[in-house]
Structure formats: C-alpha cells, structure tokens
Design an enzyme around this catalytic site. Structure first.
Site, short mmCIF file in Angstrom:
data_model
loop_
_atom_site.label_atom_id
_atom_site.label_comp_id
_atom_site.label_asym_id
_atom_site.label_seq_id
_atom_site.Cartn_x
_atom_site.Cartn_y
_atom_site.Cartn_z
N HIS A 1 0.66 -1.40 0.09
CA HIS A 1 0.05 -0.22 -0.01
C HIS A 1 0.72 1.25 0.09
O HIS A 1 0.72 2.16 -0.91
CB HIS A 1 -1.00 0.04 1.16
CG HIS A 1 -1.90 1.10 1.35
ND1 HIS A 1 -3.23 1.14 1.06
CD2 HIS A 1 -1.70 2.56 1.74
CE1 HIS A 1 -3.81 2.16 1.19
NE2 HIS A 1 -2.72 3.09 1.69
N GLU A 2 1.80 1.15 0.93
CA GLU A 2 2.72 2.52 0.99
C GLU A 2 3.69 2.63 -0.08
O GLU A 2 4.08 3.68 -0.52
CB GLU A 2 3.58 2.68 2.47
CG GLU A 2 2.18 2.50 3.60
CD GLU A 2 1.36 3.61 3.67
OE1 GLU A 2 1.83 4.64 3.14
OE2 GLU A 2 0.64 3.26 4.31
N HIS B 1 1.91 4.37 -2.90
CA HIS B 1 1.86 5.85 -2.62
C HIS B 1 3.43 6.38 -2.82
O HIS B 1 3.66 7.36 -3.53
CB HIS B 1 1.90 6.22 -1.01
CG HIS B 1 0.21 6.16 -0.61
ND1 HIS B 1 -0.87 6.96 -1.14
CD2 HIS B 1 -0.20 5.63 0.31
CE1 HIS B 1 -1.69 6.66 -0.42
NE2 HIS B 1 -1.60 5.94 0.54
N GLU C 1 -4.58 8.02 -3.04
CA GLU C 1 -5.09 6.55 -2.42
C GLU C 1 -5.35 5.73 -3.61
O GLU C 1 -5.12 4.31 -3.54
CB GLU C 1 -6.46 6.71 -1.73
CG GLU C 1 -6.78 5.82 -0.69
CD GLU C 1 -6.03 5.47 0.26
OE1 GLU C 1 -4.74 6.28 0.46
OE2 GLU C 1 -6.06 4.27 0.93
#
Ligand code: ZN
Length: 512
Positions: free
Chosen positions: A274-275, A278, A304
């Site tokens: 997830h990160e 980003h 996101e």
C-alpha cells in the site's frame, strides 16, 4: 507565448515554501519513527514554527504581487495579456498556485494557530479517551473542533453545503451533491453483495495467516516486493512505525513505513505494498517541477488510488501470487509449505464484516467510509449534534455491516482524523478505491499481456504506465480531467462494483 521561464521569480519563492514544508515533513517522519518519547512537546513547537513560516512565505506581499500580475482574481485563471497567451504548464501552475494562495489567505493566521493548538490538545485527549473507552472524555474537545471547522467553512466559503468547503481541502472540487448519489449507488450494491457472501456456504479459513511468522523475514519479503514494484531504494527507505505512512521531501527522497506483528501476516506485507503505491507516485513526480504544484500529487483521492491499485488489484490477485507465493513459501516453509496457492489466495481475500476500518477487507471497506461520510455531512450541516455521534455511529454500523460496536473505542472513537481536525478526509479513501479499479482496468486495456507480466513477477511495466499516465503530471489537471484523459470517462462506481462482484462471486461461488 509565455512559458514557465516567465514565472521564474514566482517559482523561486514557491520552492522556498516547499523547502520549509519538506523540513517539517522530515521532522514529522522522525517523530513517527525514531524520536524518543520525551521529544514530543519540543517537536510540536518546532513543527509549528516551520509551518507558520511556510504559511507566511506563501501569503507574502511578494507572492501576492507576482500573482496579481498574472492571475485574474475573479476567475482564478491566468490572465492573457496583450494578445499573448500562456502555455499549458504555466496556465496550470498559475491556476493551482492561486488556489493554494487564496485558500491560505482566507484563513486568518490567528485562526490557524488556534486550530493548531486545539488539535494538538484534542489529539492527546482522544488517545486517552480511546484507551479509557470514554466518549464523554473526548466530547468537549470534539465540540470545539467541530465549531472551529464550521468557522473555517465560513472563511473558505461554499455554494451549497458547508461540508463542501471541507471536502475541497482534500479532494478539490468534490461536493456533497456529487458524493451523495455516488455513495448511494455503492451502498445499494455493496450491502446485498455482502449479505450474499456472508450467507454463502463457502467457508474461507484464514487461520494460516495467524501463525507465528518471523518479523525480520516479513520485512525482508516486504522489501523484495517493493523492489519488484520498482520502488527505488536509492531514493527511499522502509522503516517501522505504529501507523504505516509515506512521506516525501523530494522525488529523490521518498520514505515508506510499515508495521509488523509476528502472528498477523497481512499487516506488514499489505502495508508495504500500500505505502509502496503511494511511494511510487511521489518518486514519479517531475523533479524539475519540485516546489510548484506541477511537482505535487494531485489529490488525496488520486494518491489513494495508487496505493489501492497496488495493494488490491495487484497484491490480492491470483496472478501476483503465481510468482510471489513460491518465494514466500521458501521464506516460511514451516508455515506455508503444505498450503496450496489457492488456499492462501482465499485467506488473504476473506470477507468478514468487522468493526475497525483499517482492518476491513476490500468489499466492506467502503461501507465504513460511507458511514463516516454521512455522519460528517450531517454533523457539519447541523442535522446531528456532537453528543449524538456514538448513537448515530452504532445505528449505521448495524444497518450497513450488521454489527454493533460493543464499545466506543471500537466504534466512534477508533479513528484519529477528527482529533486532527481532518473532517472531510474520509471520502478520499472511497474515491481512491473507485479510481484504482478504473485505472487498473485501463492499464489492462493499454498494456498488452499485463496479466502475463504480473504472473512472471515483472511489475515495472505497470509502474511505468502509471508514471506516464498519472505521476509525471502533478497537478497539471484536475482529478476529473485526469481520469477522463486516461480512461475516456468520468469517475464511476461501475468498474469497482463489477470488479468486486466478479472477484467475490467466484471466490464465494455465488450463483448468478
Ligand atoms: Zn493510503
């Protein structure tokens, strides 16, 4: 034709603002990773000074004079002068800088300081109130914050709903009028789908994810996946923090964090992915445009979309695990050698209504967001009083997820956002989910053989597509414009709903 060269005197000043912001971000990163506990108060003061300086520099008379020369304040757009026109990048830079400048200028600095102080206080009280499971303890602070946010909406201005002014902070252009029907559509399809899944006779067992997994190896595997995604460790690093996050000081220094629990395998890996999503966005921004809006991420919703695309569309897909599961089995032979890929795939995609947003699966996640959107909207529009929030929360939990939190700590007190003054932030999570599937579907259409590439563990072809289509543009377009440019259509819940219905229809063997 006027170009960015014309704007150099402005860009120099914007870059200085960014230097201050980057320094503040570095202090915040340190606070979440390595700062000793005793440093908290001094750090808050240091951050407040830097943020104050950045704000003053942005709204300075010098910046104002330059902007007034080039921007028409009545439209917020670049002024065409003497028949000469601006090129597209300059036009976008002026439009977006004017937006930042005029928003910052609308808020009196006395108000900004008052809000900052109340939030820093409220954050401490919230943490205690959650630990003591006492909404009453947090109530006075929350009342103050809501009153301050209402004051903020009056400074910022709005057309229809005061909540629009807050939404616009995080997702420019987003409104109640647009989100209400969008979320109604989602709810109308997600609630029945969830019911069918929970009533299906297919039982998914995820106990295998809760065995003991060596923490160092978990982080090692997270790094391996980040590297495969194209996250550049020469321009980034991975550390541990209580709440995973990504921060960027420049495209050449973008840092991600994760958390690791021995008996909860999903936490570390999916936070890394997830990160990492980003992080790829921030590493993919145009270095030449650093400090200007053209070198900044477009919105929280688009940000996101990048994390969710990697975490869910890629990281929870069968194709991804075709290559990565054997590697994981090698790292954890004791735990996984006897577990077939399919059983592992089912386990990481198990759907179950739960109390806590950050632990929610792909299907139920947006229901958690919808509940927050409706509550915030009604709160800011004056239909719910602050003291009635726990009851409103529990009613909606029962209606959407069929659960009632046994305590407020597991309910209305679970998220940090309100204590930070971040009302209007939650909807960007749902928008990110919708955008992520729209973008991924388009990537599949654009990149021949994408599925095969992913099955072979070659993920950088997708990263490059995102670099070209999303990252490099910064804030050159609005979110609406960007998504139309890439996919040919506007934001839509359809691709997301179709994706979930197909994926979970197969997984839970739902008929027709
Ligand atoms: Zn995120």
């Amino acid at each position: 034709m006027y170009t960015l060269a014309t704007l150099e005197p402005l860009i120099v000043r914007l870059r200085e603002v960014q230097h201050l912001n980057s320094a503040a971000s570095l202090l915040s990163w340190d606070q979440e990773t390595y700062m000793p506990a005793g440093g908290g108060q001094a750090r808050a003061d240091q951050l407040a000074t830097l943020q104050g300086l950045a704000h003053d520099k942005l709204v300075s008379p010098e910046v104002e004079a330059l902007l007034m020369r080039w921007v028409d304040p009545s439209t917020g757009q670049a002024r065409d002068q003497l028949g000469d026109a601006w090129d597209e990048p300059s036009r976008a830079l002026l439009r977006e800088t004017w937006r930042d400048f005029s928003r910052a200028r609308k808020l009196p600095s006395e108000f900004v300081k008052r809000l900052g102080r109340e939030c820093s206080l409220a954050q401490q009280v919230w943490a205690e109130a959650r630990a003591q499971n006492s909404f009453k303890r947090f109530l006075p602070n929350l009342r103050t914050i809501v009153a301050l946010k209402l004051e903020e909406t009056r400074y910022l201005g709005y057309r229809d709903s005061p909540y629009d002014a807050l939404l616009d902070t995080y997702e420019p252009g987003s409104t109640v009028a647009e989100l209400t029907p969008l979320f109604a559509t989602l709810k109308a399809r997600l609630v029945p789908l969830l019911n069918r899944v929970t009533q299906s006779r297919t039982a998914v067992d995820d106990a295998l994810l809760f065995q003991a997994y060596d923490q160092t190896r978990q982080v090692e595997f997270g790094k391996l996946v980040l590297t495969a995604m194209g996250y550049d460790f020469d321009r980034g690093r991975l550390d541990l923090s209580a709440h995973p996050f990504t921060t960027s000081f420049h495209p050449t220094d973008v840092r991600v964090t994760t958390r690791v629990y021995e008996t909860e395998f999903s936490a570390c890996l999916f936070s890394c992915i997830h990160e990492g999503g980003h992080g790829l966005y921030d590493q993919g921004l145009d270095q030449e445009r650093y400090g200007t809006p053209l070198g900044e991420a477009l919105s929280l919703g688009i940000h996101e979309s990048q994390s969710r695309l990697w975490e869910n569309c890629v990281g929870r897909s069968r194709s991804f695990w075709r290559c990565f599961y054997p590697l994981l089995q090698q790292l954890f032979p004791e735990q996984l050698q006897a577990v077939e890929l399919d059983r592992f795939y089912m386990a990481i995609n198990r759907v179950t209504p739960s109390l806590i947003r950050v632990e929610a699966d792909e299907l139920t996640y947006n229901l958690h967001i919808m509940l927050r959107f409706e509550i915030e909207r009604d709160l800011i529009e004056g239909r719910i009083a602050v003291e009635d929030l726990p009851a409103a929360w529990n009613d909606k939990m029962r209606a959407y997820l069929g659960l009632v939190p046994p305590t407020d700590a597991d309910g209305v007190l679970q998220d940090v956002h309100w204590s930070l003054g971040a009302i209007g932030y939650f909807p960007t999570y749902a928008l990110g989910n919708l955008y992520s599937v729209q973008l991924y579907e388009q990537a599949r259409r654009d990149i021949q053989g994408l599925e095969e590439e992913i099955r072979a563990g070659r993920l950088t072809v997708l990263k490059q597509w995102l670099n070209q289509k999303v990252h490099r543009w910064g804030r050159a377009f609005t979110a609406d414009h960007l998504i139309r440019r890439i996919t040919g259509g506007p934001l839509s819940p359809e691709p997301f709903l179709a994706y979930l219905e197909k994926k979970y229809g197969e997984l839970y063997r739902l008929s027709g």
